[in-house]
Design an enzyme around this catalytic site. Structure first.
Site, PDB file in Angstrom:
ATOM      1  N   CYS A 143      -0.371   1.801  -5.974  1.00 45.62           N
ATOM      2  CA  CYS A 143      -1.180   2.987  -5.645  1.00 45.62           C
ATOM      3  C   CYS A 143      -0.641   4.195  -6.406  1.00 45.62           C
ATOM      4  CB  CYS A 143      -1.121   3.248  -4.144  1.00 45.62           C
ATOM      5  SG  CYS A 143      -2.158   4.627  -3.631  1.00 45.62           S
ATOM      6  N   CYS A 174       5.620   5.878   1.797  1.00 45.75           N
ATOM      7  CA  CYS A 174       4.932   4.598   1.612  1.00 45.75           C
ATOM      8  C   CYS A 174       5.535   3.783   0.463  1.00 45.75           C
ATOM      9  CB  CYS A 174       3.460   4.879   1.339  1.00 45.75           C
ATOM     10  SG  CYS A 174       2.526   3.409   0.916  1.00 45.75           S
ATOM     11  N   GLU A 226      -1.035  -7.582  -1.046  1.00 45.41           N
ATOM     12  CA  GLU A 226      -0.868  -8.103   0.314  1.00 45.41           C
ATOM     13  C   GLU A 226      -2.018  -7.699   1.230  1.00 45.41           C
ATOM     14  OE1 GLU A 226       2.950  -6.547   1.487  1.00 45.41           O
ATOM     15  OE2 GLU A 226       3.889  -7.393  -0.292  1.00 45.41           O
ATOM     16  N   CYS A 236       2.444  -0.093   8.776  1.00 43.60           N
ATOM     17  CA  CYS A 236       1.958   1.001   7.935  1.00 43.60           C
ATOM     18  C   CYS A 236       3.028   1.489   6.968  1.00 43.60           C
ATOM     19  CB  CYS A 236       1.572   2.182   8.803  1.00 43.60           C
ATOM     20  SG  CYS A 236      -0.097   2.141   9.314  1.00 43.60           S
ATOM     21  N   CYS A 251       2.373   8.731  -1.689  1.00 42.07           N
ATOM     22  CA  CYS A 251       2.798   9.378  -0.437  1.00 42.07           C
ATOM     23  C   CYS A 251       4.289   9.062  -0.247  1.00 42.07           C
ATOM     24  CB  CYS A 251       2.006   8.822   0.746  1.00 42.07           C
ATOM     25  SG  CYS A 251       0.236   9.035   0.548  1.00 42.07           S
ATOM     26  N   CYS A 273      -6.140  -5.858   7.723  1.00 39.70           N
ATOM     27  CA  CYS A 273      -5.851  -4.686   6.906  1.00 39.70           C
ATOM     28  C   CYS A 273      -5.938  -5.145   5.449  1.00 39.70           C
ATOM     29  CB  CYS A 273      -4.444  -4.218   7.279  1.00 39.70           C
ATOM     30  SG  CYS A 273      -3.903  -2.796   6.388  1.00 39.70           S
TER      31      CYS A 273
HETATM   32  S1  SF4 Z   1      -0.206   5.624   2.083  1.00 39.69           S
HETATM   33 FE1  SF4 Z   1       0.502   4.380   0.336  1.00 39.69          FE
HETATM   34  S2  SF4 Z   1      -1.235   3.102  -0.223  1.00 39.69           S
HETATM   35 FE2  SF4 Z   1      -2.032   4.767   1.092  1.00 39.69          FE
HETATM   36  S3  SF4 Z   1      -2.651   6.381  -0.336  1.00 39.69           S
HETATM   37 FE3  SF4 Z   1      -0.531   6.851   0.219  1.00 39.69          FE
HETATM   38  S4  SF4 Z   1       0.715   5.838  -1.380  1.00 39.69           S
HETATM   39 FE4  SF4 Z   1      -1.346   4.955  -1.492  1.00 39.69          FE
END
Ligand code: SF4
Length: 363
Positions: free
Chosen positions: A118, A125, A88, A352, A122, A111
């Site tokens: 990923c 996220c 996306e 975000c 995190c 963005c």
């Molecule tokens: S915020 Fe999400 S996309 Fe960004 S580094 Fe952390 S896990 Fe990966």
């Protein structure tokens, strides 16, 4: 199979074979980068015959659009790569209110994603929950910008000066950790900055956002990458950072701050820090005091980002607005510059930490 129009060698071969004047190459790239065309059929400064021949031999976009979710503040694009991986990107609209109350588009930020999924994981996220699925190629990264500029051209038309509205700012804050896909990100930035063969964007308007990949930051310093740098910090100490940004175990906070000091010495670029505000987790006054101590020696700017709802983490909650402003005040009293980020795109699940929402929600 068609060649990519950005393959300059192949385009030169085509030019010679078709006995075209060298200026035609410039014209072709102008139609794409300046006039935001993604279809040769619309490149009207080229003859019909040339357009048809280009269409047979070359492609402009190497990604396909699957879905567009439109909103007032943002538009989310769902793309697909040639090997059927979906990712996306998000357009964010900054509106200006005129004296008569009418709204006018002021500037537009894109963005972009650098990876599908990923690996950094995190906790706040959605993309991190997908795990790492693929690196995007440089042409798939600039494909997002090509598509976005064409979309904007159709949606907003021309500015008062007669040129088309376009993306002004690029942030590598979509899916993925850009510094874990360094070479493709580097090449895409070269094209974003390029004049003629490129989008002519300003280096001040391109930001790489990283979770703190120290070797990648070192490469940026060594290669003199001309963009701004934002750090997804989210915690003022090692222990808390490891909980929120697990890659912090590998790249320690003190080592991260050390390399960022070096980055500043070399580039003189102000460093941006992203700090997501999660209720009772990292939003306490003592966290603000600790964060002030950590960063007050640096020329930096801190963005406080209210946590966005995330189906993968139902237990996390957004910090109350009054607490965010109290946190901000503590930082400012310690001499730091701080902005509270407005939450754009929540309705479209494009804010975000929300990219990939549909995949997670589907289960
Ligand atoms: S915020 Fe999400 S996309 Fe960004 S580094 Fe952390 S896990 Fe990966």
């Amino acid at each position: 199979m068609k060649n990519l129009i950005f393959d300059q060698e192949k385009l030169e071969e085509f030019r010679k074979k078709n006995k075209l004047q060298p200026f035609r190459i410039k014209q072709i790239y102008q139609e794409i980068f300046k006039n935001s065309n993604i279809d040769f059929g619309n490149c009207t400064s080229l003859s019909k015959e040339l357009r048809e021949s280009l269409d047979k031999n070359f492609e402009i976009l190497s990604i396909k659009i699957k879905e567009i979710i439109e909103g007032y503040e943002s538009t989310k694009f769902l793309f697909e790569t040639k090997n059927s991986k979906t990712f996306e990107s998000v357009l964010m609209y900054h509106w200006h209110t005129k004296n008569n109350g009418d709204k006018k588009i002021n500037r537009i930020t894109l963005c972009v994603s650098s990876q599908v999924g990923c690996a950094v994981a995190c906790i706040f996220c959605v993309t991190g929950k997908l795990g790492f699925l693929a690196n995007l190629l440089w042409e798939e990264i600039i494909g997002q910008l090509l598509f976005a500029n064409n979309y904007i051209k159709n949606k907003f038309g021309k500015k008062d000066d007669g040129t088309y509205h376009k993306v002004r700012n690029i942030v590598f804050m979509g899916m993925g950790e850009p510094l874990l896909n360094y070479n493709n990100v580097k090449k895409s930035i070269e094209i974003m900055l390029g004049q003629g063969y490129g989008f002519s964007l300003s280096k001040r308007h391109i930001t790489i956002s990283t979770s703190g990949i120290i070797p990648g930051i070192q490469k940026m310093i060594d290669d003199n990458i001309e963009s701004m740098l934002a750090i997804s910090l989210h915690a003022p100490n090692q222990e808390l950072r490891e909980k929120l940004v697990p890659i912090g175990k590998k790249y320690k906070l003190n080592e991260l701050i050390y390399i960022l000091d070096n980055y500043y010495k070399k580039t003189k670029n102000r460093i941006f820090y992203e700090y997501i505000m999660i209720k009772d987790m990292n939003d306490l006054s003592k966290n603000a005091i600790e964060l002030s101590k950590l960063l007050k020696h640096q020329n930096c700017h801190i963005n406080l980002i209210p946590y966005n709802e995330n189906p993968a983490m139902p237990n996390l909650q957004e910090t109350e607005t009054s607490s965010i402003y109290k946190f901000k005040e503590i930082l400012e009293n310690n001499g730091l510059t701080v902005t509270v980020r407005t939450n754009m795109g929540r309705e479209e699940k494009s804010a975000c930490g929300q990219l990939g929402w549909e995949n997670i929600a589907k289960g």
